[in-house]
Design a protein around this motif. Sequence first.
Motif, PDB file in Angstrom:
ATOM      1  N   THR A  56       7.604-114.862 -61.058  1.00 32.81           N
ATOM      2  CA  THR A  56       7.518-115.009 -59.608  1.00 32.81           C
ATOM      3  C   THR A  56       8.791-114.485 -58.949  1.00 32.81           C
ATOM      4  O   THR A  56       8.732-113.830 -57.898  1.00 32.81           O
ATOM      5  N   VAL A  86       0.295-115.367 -58.864  1.00 38.97           N
ATOM      6  CA  VAL A  86      -0.651-116.143 -59.682  1.00 38.97           C
ATOM      7  C   VAL A  86       0.109-116.968 -60.721  1.00 38.97           C
ATOM      8  O   VAL A  86      -0.204-118.139 -60.951  1.00 38.97           O
ATOM      9  N   TRP A  87       1.128-116.376 -61.336  1.00 39.48           N
ATOM     10  CA  TRP A  87       1.927-117.103 -62.330  1.00 39.48           C
ATOM     11  C   TRP A  87       2.613-118.307 -61.676  1.00 39.48           C
ATOM     12  O   TRP A  87       2.645-119.393 -62.245  1.00 39.48           O
ATOM     13  N   ILE A  89       1.682-120.027 -59.042  1.00 38.78           N
ATOM     14  CA  ILE A  89       0.682-121.061 -58.774  1.00 38.78           C
ATOM     15  C   ILE A  89       0.323-121.784 -60.062  1.00 38.78           C
ATOM     16  O   ILE A  89       0.221-123.013 -60.093  1.00 38.78           O
ATOM     17  N   PHE A  90       0.155-121.043 -61.135  1.00 40.82           N
ATOM     18  CA  PHE A  90      -0.159-121.637 -62.438  1.00 40.82           C
ATOM     19  C   PHE A  90       0.946-122.593 -62.876  1.00 40.82           C
ATOM     20  O   PHE A  90       0.679-123.708 -63.321  1.00 40.82           O
ATOM     21  N   VAL A  91       2.194-122.181 -62.748  1.00 44.55           N
ATOM     22  CA  VAL A  91       3.321-123.018 -63.168  1.00 44.55           C
ATOM     23  C   VAL A  91       3.412-124.278 -62.307  1.00 44.55           C
ATOM     24  O   VAL A  91       3.574-125.378 -62.841  1.00 44.55           O
ATOM     25  N   ASN A  93       1.099-125.804 -60.644  1.00 40.87           N
ATOM     26  CA  ASN A  93      -0.008-126.708 -60.966  1.00 40.87           C
ATOM     27  C   ASN A  93       0.187-127.343 -62.327  1.00 40.87           C
ATOM     28  O   ASN A  93      -0.127-128.516 -62.522  1.00 40.87           O
ATOM     29  N   GLY A  94       0.720-126.592 -63.288  1.00 43.15           N
ATOM     30  CA  GLY A  94       0.949-127.138 -64.624  1.00 43.15           C
ATOM     31  C   GLY A  94       2.070-128.161 -64.649  1.00 43.15           C
ATOM     32  O   GLY A  94       1.989-129.181 -65.343  1.00 43.15           O
ATOM     33  N   GLN A  97       1.049-131.516 -63.380  1.00 45.27           N
ATOM     34  CA  GLN A  97       0.235-132.258 -64.342  1.00 45.27           C
ATOM     35  C   GLN A  97       1.069-132.930 -65.429  1.00 45.27           C
ATOM     36  O   GLN A  97       0.627-133.851 -66.053  1.00 45.27           O
TER      37      GLN A  97
END
Length: 98
Positions: A56, A86-87, A89-91, A93-94, A97
């Motif tokens: 990012t 996209v990466w 957003i993935f990070v 969200n991960g 969690q």
Amino acid sequence: MSAPVCESKWSCQVNGLTGTAMFMSLMILVWAGIEALSSGMSGGEALRFGALLAPTWVSAIYAVVMRLRRQVFGWFGLGIVAGGTVWGIFVLNGVVQL
């Protein structure tokens, strides 16, 4: 459009999409910084979190440099910037969690 010269409708659309992805990448980095500060992360943890967001960072820096140089983005530039977004957003969200 903020692009200096649009060669065609297609190039204007790619520049618009890239600009949107650039803005999102920058907002992801700001959000990650605020999360790191508000959660009380230590310096080492914050550096690891920042390193996890390296794609990012690369996409945001690439997009800002291209905008400052007033160059037109192509599919390659769009791929770099959108991939970093996209990466990120993935990070984010991960990490939420965990």
